[in-house]
Motif scaffolding. Structure first.
Motif, short mmCIF file in Angstrom:
data_model
loop_
_atom_site.label_atom_id
_atom_site.label_comp_id
_atom_site.label_asym_id
_atom_site.label_seq_id
_atom_site.Cartn_x
_atom_site.Cartn_y
_atom_site.Cartn_z
N LEU A 20 0.83 -1.20 0.00
CA LEU A 20 0.00 0.00 0.00
C LEU A 20 0.87 1.26 0.00
N VAL A 21 1.93 1.25 0.81
CA VAL A 21 2.86 2.39 0.85
C VAL A 21 3.53 2.56 -0.50
N TRP A 22 3.98 1.47 -1.11
CA TRP A 22 4.64 1.56 -2.42
C TRP A 22 3.68 2.11 -3.49
N ARG A 23 2.46 1.61 -3.51
CA ARG A 23 1.49 2.07 -4.50
C ARG A 23 1.16 3.56 -4.33
N ARG A 24 1.16 4.04 -3.10
CA ARG A 24 0.81 5.44 -2.84
C ARG A 24 1.96 6.38 -3.17
N PHE A 25 3.18 6.03 -2.76
CA PHE A 25 4.30 6.97 -2.87
C PHE A 25 5.27 6.67 -4.01
N ARG A 26 5.28 5.44 -4.52
CA ARG A 26 6.17 5.02 -5.61
C ARG A 26 7.65 5.24 -5.31
N GLN A 27 8.00 5.17 -4.04
CA GLN A 27 9.39 5.26 -3.61
C GLN A 27 9.49 4.69 -2.20
N PRO A 28 10.69 4.29 -1.78
CA PRO A 28 10.83 3.81 -0.41
C PRO A 28 10.53 4.93 0.59
N PHE A 30 10.97 5.13 4.37
CA PHE A 30 11.48 4.49 5.57
C PHE A 30 10.66 4.90 6.79
N GLY A 31 10.17 3.90 7.52
CA GLY A 31 9.39 4.14 8.73
C GLY A 31 7.91 4.36 8.50
N MET A 32 7.46 4.38 7.24
CA MET A 32 6.05 4.67 6.95
C MET A 32 5.14 3.51 7.38
N VAL A 33 5.56 2.27 7.20
CA VAL A 33 4.75 1.13 7.62
C VAL A 33 4.50 1.22 9.13
N GLU A 34 5.54 1.53 9.87
CA GLU A 34 5.40 1.64 11.32
C GLU A 34 4.46 2.78 11.70
N ARG A 35 4.57 3.92 11.00
CA ARG A 35 3.66 5.04 11.27
C ARG A 35 2.21 4.66 11.00
N ILE A 36 1.97 3.96 9.91
CA ILE A 36 0.61 3.55 9.57
C ILE A 36 0.06 2.60 10.62
N LEU A 37 0.88 1.67 11.10
CA LEU A 37 0.43 0.75 12.13
C LEU A 37 0.15 1.47 13.45
N GLU A 38 0.90 2.54 13.75
CA GLU A 38 0.64 3.32 14.96
C GLU A 38 -0.67 4.11 14.85
N ILE A 39 -0.92 4.66 13.70
CA ILE A 39 -2.11 5.50 13.48
C ILE A 39 -3.38 4.65 13.45
N ASN A 40 -3.30 3.48 12.84
CA ASN A 40 -4.46 2.61 12.64
C ASN A 40 -4.46 1.50 13.69
N TYR A 41 -5.02 1.80 14.84
CA TYR A 41 -5.04 0.85 15.96
C TYR A 41 -5.73 -0.46 15.54
#
Length: 78
Positions: A20-28, A30-41
């Motif tokens: 999902l992160v790759w499809r949205r931003f089309r670049q690495p 770093f740390g975005m997966v962790e941020r998404i998991l923190e935001i989405n309980y």
């Protein structure tokens, strides 16, 4: 600085947070997966593949200087 979020609804099977992160931003991002998991309980408890219909909030604020330069460049040959 205010964080802006987009809400994405999973529409097909086999989607992971990383994809999902790759499809949205089309670049690495770093740390975005962790941020998404923190935001989405509770998102991590849904498993590696997100169920169809799951809504995911994604932060779209610009990456910080630290996030852009998170890893040093590697040279394979001298």
């Amino acid at each position: 600085m205010t964080t802006i979020y987009e809400t994405y609804t999973v529409e097909s099977e086999g989607l992971t947070v990383s994809l999902l992160v790759w499809r949205r931003f089309r670049q690495p991002m770093f740390g975005m997966v962790e941020r998404i998991l923190e935001i989405n309980y509770g998102l991590a408890e849904k498993g590696i593949f997100l169920p169809v219909g799951t809504q995911v909030m994604i932060p779209v604020d610009p990456p910080t200087e630290r996030a852009v330069n998170a890893l040093p460049a590697i040279q394979l040959w001298d």
